[in-house]
Design a protein around this motif. Structure first.
Motif, PDB file in Angstrom:
ATOM      1  N   GLU A  58       0.846  -1.195   0.000  1.00 44.80           N
ATOM      2  CA  GLU A  58       0.000   0.000   0.000  1.00 44.80           C
ATOM      3  C   GLU A  58       0.885   1.251   0.000  1.00 44.80           C
ATOM      4  N   THR A  59       0.325   2.354  -0.454  1.00 45.69           N
ATOM      5  CA  THR A  59       1.054   3.619  -0.510  1.00 45.69           C
ATOM      6  C   THR A  59       1.619   3.980   0.861  1.00 45.69           C
ATOM      7  N   ASP A  61       2.448   1.980   3.257  1.00 41.84           N
ATOM      8  CA  ASP A  61       3.555   1.080   3.571  1.00 41.84           C
ATOM      9  C   ASP A  61       4.855   1.567   2.934  1.00 41.84           C
TER      10      ASP A  61
END
Length: 77
Positions: A58-59, A61
């Motif tokens: 995910e962004t 992360d």
């Protein structure tokens, strides 16, 4: 360590090929390993080829990895 990293030294850069599961821990781990290799070889131009399996991170992360680990590369690159 659930990933493998292969480093090929080219004339002007390092080519890193990373395989394994695409997890936050693996990405952070291989980046730290790669930083140590760059310092040891005094080569700071790097091409990273990720061949990681699994879902995309995910962004948030990716941001967290960059934020948490950028201090290690400060002054090196």
């Amino acid at each position: 360590m659930a990933y493998q990293i292969q480093i090929v030294e080219k004339p002007t850069y390092l080519h890193a090929i990373v395989t394994g599961p695409n997890t936050i821990e693996n990405v952070a781990g291989y980046l730290q390993d790669l930083l140590r290799e760059c310092e040891a070889r005094q080569c700071f131009n790097v091409l990273i080829e990720e061949r990681l399996t699994g879902r995309r991170l995910e962004t948030w992360d990716v941001y967290q990895i960059a934020s948490d680990n950028s201090m290690y590369a400060r002054g090196v690159f």
